[in-house]
Design an enzyme around this catalytic site. Structure first.
Site, PDB file in Angstrom:
ATOM      1  N   ASN A  70       0.883  -1.173   0.000  1.00  0.00           N
ATOM      2  CA  ASN A  70       0.000   0.000   0.000  1.00  0.00           C
ATOM      3  C   ASN A  70       0.918   1.220   0.000  1.00  0.00           C
ATOM      4  O   ASN A  70       1.481   1.570   1.033  1.00  0.00           O
ATOM      5  CB  ASN A  70      -0.879  -0.042   1.257  1.00  0.00           C
ATOM      6  CG  ASN A  70      -1.714   1.214   1.431  1.00  0.00           C
ATOM      7  OD1 ASN A  70      -1.825   2.029   0.520  1.00  0.00           O
ATOM      8  ND2 ASN A  70      -2.310   1.362   2.626  1.00  0.00           N
ATOM      9  N   TRP A  71       1.098   1.800  -1.187  1.00  0.00           N
ATOM     10  CA  TRP A  71       2.075   2.899  -1.300  1.00  0.00           C
ATOM     11  C   TRP A  71       1.597   4.161  -0.599  1.00  0.00           C
ATOM     12  O   TRP A  71       2.387   5.064  -0.331  1.00  0.00           O
ATOM     13  CB  TRP A  71       2.340   3.202  -2.777  1.00  0.00           C
ATOM     14  CG  TRP A  71       3.125   2.143  -3.509  1.00  0.00           C
ATOM     15  CD1 TRP A  71       3.559   0.931  -3.001  1.00  0.00           C
ATOM     16  CD2 TRP A  71       3.567   2.190  -4.871  1.00  0.00           C
ATOM     17  NE1 TRP A  71       4.248   0.239  -3.971  1.00  0.00           N
ATOM     18  CE2 TRP A  71       4.269   0.980  -5.132  1.00  0.00           C
ATOM     19  CE3 TRP A  71       3.447   3.129  -5.892  1.00  0.00           C
ATOM     20  CZ2 TRP A  71       4.842   0.702  -6.373  1.00  0.00           C
ATOM     21  CZ3 TRP A  71       4.016   2.853  -7.135  1.00  0.00           C
ATOM     22  CH2 TRP A  71       4.710   1.651  -7.364  1.00  0.00           C
ATOM     23  N   LYS A  72       0.301   4.279  -0.361  1.00  0.00           N
ATOM     24  CA  LYS A  72      -0.273   5.507   0.232  1.00  0.00           C
ATOM     25  C   LYS A  72       0.078   6.712  -0.657  1.00  0.00           C
ATOM     26  O   LYS A  72       0.201   6.564  -1.862  1.00  0.00           O
ATOM     27  CB  LYS A  72       0.181   5.675   1.685  1.00  0.00           C
ATOM     28  CG  LYS A  72      -0.093   4.404   2.505  1.00  0.00           C
ATOM     29  CD  LYS A  72       0.075   4.591   3.979  1.00  0.00           C
ATOM     30  CE  LYS A  72      -0.188   3.264   4.699  1.00  0.00           C
ATOM     31  NZ  LYS A  72      -0.131   3.379   6.147  1.00  0.00           N
ATOM     32  N   GLU A 105      -5.577  -4.643  10.578  1.00  0.00           N
ATOM     33  CA  GLU A 105      -4.525  -3.663  10.821  1.00  0.00           C
ATOM     34  C   GLU A 105      -4.820  -2.904  12.112  1.00  0.00           C
ATOM     35  O   GLU A 105      -5.622  -1.970  12.109  1.00  0.00           O
ATOM     36  CB  GLU A 105      -4.464  -2.658   9.667  1.00  0.00           C
ATOM     37  CG  GLU A 105      -4.188  -3.292   8.327  1.00  0.00           C
ATOM     38  CD  GLU A 105      -3.578  -2.293   7.339  1.00  0.00           C
ATOM     39  OE1 GLU A 105      -2.505  -2.605   6.814  1.00  0.00           O
ATOM     40  OE2 GLU A 105      -4.150  -1.215   7.133  1.00  0.00           O
ATOM     41  N   SER A 108       3.330  -2.066  10.510  1.00  0.00           N
ATOM     42  CA  SER A 108       4.765  -2.188  10.752  1.00  0.00           C
ATOM     43  C   SER A 108       5.296  -3.599  10.478  1.00  0.00           C
ATOM     44  O   SER A 108       6.188  -4.076  11.177  1.00  0.00           O
ATOM     45  CB  SER A 108       5.129  -1.723  12.166  1.00  0.00           C
ATOM     46  OG  SER A 108       4.778  -0.358  12.333  1.00  0.00           O
ATOM     47  N   HIS A 145      -9.527   1.384   4.764  1.00  0.00           N
ATOM     48  CA  HIS A 145      -8.285   1.645   5.499  1.00  0.00           C
ATOM     49  C   HIS A 145      -8.563   2.643   6.632  1.00  0.00           C
ATOM     50  O   HIS A 145      -9.331   3.592   6.451  1.00  0.00           O
ATOM     51  CB  HIS A 145      -7.202   2.191   4.555  1.00  0.00           C
ATOM     52  CG  HIS A 145      -5.846   2.146   5.180  1.00  0.00           C
ATOM     53  ND1 HIS A 145      -5.452   3.074   6.110  1.00  0.00           N
ATOM     54  CD2 HIS A 145      -4.828   1.261   5.054  1.00  0.00           C
ATOM     55  CE1 HIS A 145      -4.229   2.749   6.524  1.00  0.00           C
ATOM     56  NE2 HIS A 145      -3.834   1.662   5.891  1.00  0.00           N
ATOM     57  N   GLU A 182      -6.929   5.031   7.713  1.00  0.00           N
ATOM     58  CA  GLU A 182      -6.645   6.439   7.367  1.00  0.00           C
ATOM     59  C   GLU A 182      -7.826   7.058   6.612  1.00  0.00           C
ATOM     60  O   GLU A 182      -8.127   8.243   6.790  1.00  0.00           O
ATOM     61  CB  GLU A 182      -5.342   6.513   6.544  1.00  0.00           C
ATOM     62  CG  GLU A 182      -4.135   6.212   7.435  1.00  0.00           C
ATOM     63  CD  GLU A 182      -2.924   5.629   6.709  1.00  0.00           C
ATOM     64  OE1 GLU A 182      -2.858   5.692   5.473  1.00  0.00           O
ATOM     65  OE2 GLU A 182      -2.037   5.099   7.411  1.00  0.00           O
ATOM     66  N   GLY A 227       2.491   2.281  10.836  1.00  0.00           N
ATOM     67  CA  GLY A 227       3.498   3.326  10.669  1.00  0.00           C
ATOM     68  C   GLY A 227       4.163   3.752  11.972  1.00  0.00           C
ATOM     69  O   GLY A 227       4.860   4.758  12.018  1.00  0.00           O
ATOM     70  N   GLY A 276       2.743  -1.098   4.282  1.00  0.00           N
ATOM     71  CA  GLY A 276       2.854   0.311   3.930  1.00  0.00           C
ATOM     72  C   GLY A 276       4.310   0.690   3.704  1.00  0.00           C
ATOM     73  O   GLY A 276       4.881   0.479   2.632  1.00  0.00           O
ATOM     74  N   GLY A 277       4.936   1.232   4.733  1.00  0.00           N
ATOM     75  CA  GLY A 277       6.297   1.760   4.635  1.00  0.00           C
ATOM     76  C   GLY A 277       7.281   0.822   3.943  1.00  0.00           C
ATOM     77  O   GLY A 277       8.074   1.248   3.082  1.00  0.00           O
TER      78      GLY A 277
HETATM   79  P1  PGA Z   1       2.763   0.288   7.683  1.00  0.00           P
HETATM   80  O1  PGA Z   1       1.301   0.516   7.047  1.00  0.00           O
HETATM   81  O2  PGA Z   1       3.265  -1.021   7.108  1.00  0.00           O
HETATM   82  O3  PGA Z   1       3.564   1.464   7.220  1.00  0.00           O
HETATM   83  O4  PGA Z   1       2.592   0.212   9.158  1.00  0.00           O
HETATM   84  C1  PGA Z   1       0.418  -0.552   6.845  1.00  0.00           C
HETATM   85  C2  PGA Z   1      -0.859  -0.038   6.233  1.00  0.00           C
HETATM   86  O5  PGA Z   1      -1.350   1.016   6.670  1.00  0.00           O
HETATM   87  O6  PGA Z   1      -1.420  -0.672   5.307  1.00  0.00           O
END
Ligand code: PGA
Length: 252
Positions: free
Chosen positions: A9-11, A168, A214, A96, A98, A174, A235-236
């Protein structure tokens, strides 16, 4: 049996050129060393069509990070599920935390998005998970159950079969704090039992439930070794080819 999946998930990261470069690098790395799981990259809308052209879709699936809750028409700035599909994408992330938190996406809005995504032939990676306060109050099971009931348990068993769940915990996204593999397994098993109560054991056994928060190459092997953890939503660590490939290789 259910699929093992590692999805990125590049965001809101990577401009178009950087995104194409990352997708190209990953495509080359996976052509040279075939993955043992399904791999998906979910990118910003504007990357989809170009990234679709540089990846081998038999090795890397492509997804969006969102889609509209309306079919088409006068909704300035929105991107429909049909438009996503027309780029060559096969997946969409919905729900998600966010999007729920910053863009006020309610269970009802998400329900519409899920229906439109499925109607347009997209597979949905549907995210659920509790906040730190909810975890401290030991409410995580209630929260994830309500999120499933609010947006995806209206589906037929056949349509539910096109849903991938991503658990999640918001406190792990993150933050560098990962749920322990025991904590994650406990709630993944609970999620599978809730799906079994609703749709029966066969559907539950066929549903992939990914862990996100994470996740990185160093903790992925331990997480993925658990019986109810079928991969990760990353994500990251999906923003660098070597980091993401390290997680994909946890399935080897
Ligand atoms: P993260 O994000 O791996 O940076 O914690 C995961 C996500 O929000 O899908």
């Amino acid at each position: 049996m259910r699929k093992k999946i590692v999805a990125g998930n590049w965001k809101m990261n990577k401009n178009l050129q950087e995104g194409i470069a990352l997708a190209t690098e990953l495509n080359e790395a996976l052509a040279a060393d075939k993955p043992n799981c399904d791999v998906v990259i979910c990118t910003p809308f504007i990357h989809l069509a170009k990234v679709s052209d540089v990846i081998d879709h038999s090795v890397i699936g492509l997804g969006a990070e969102n889609c509209a809750d309306k079919d088409k028409g006068a909704f300035t700035g929105e991107v429909s599920a049909e438009m996503v599909k027309s780029t060559g994408a096969e997946y969409v992330i919905l729900g998600h935390s966010e999007r729920r938190e910053y863009y006020k996406e309610t269970p009802e809005i998400l329900k519409e998005k899920v229906l439109l995504a499925l109607a347009n032939g997209l597979k949905v990676i549907f995210c659920i998970g509790e906040s730190l306060d909810e975890r401290e109050a030991n409410k995580q099971n209630e929260v994830v159950k309500a999120e499933l009931e609010g947006s995806v348990f209206n589906l037929s068993a056949e349509d539910f079969g096109k849903i991938i769940i991503a658990y999640e915990p918001i406190w792990a996204i993150g933050t560098g704090k990962t749920a322990s593999s025991e904590q994650a397994e406990e709630i993944h098993a609970y999620i599978r039992s809730v799906i079994a109560d609703k749709y029966g054991k066969e559907v539950a056994d066929n549903t992939s439930i990914l862990y996100g928060g994470s996740c990185k190459a160093s903790n992925a092997p331990e997480l993925f070794a658990k019986p109810d953890i079928d991969g990760g939503l990353i994500g990251g660590a999906s923003l660098k080819c070597a980091d993401f490939k390290g997680i994909i290789d946890a399935w080897k």
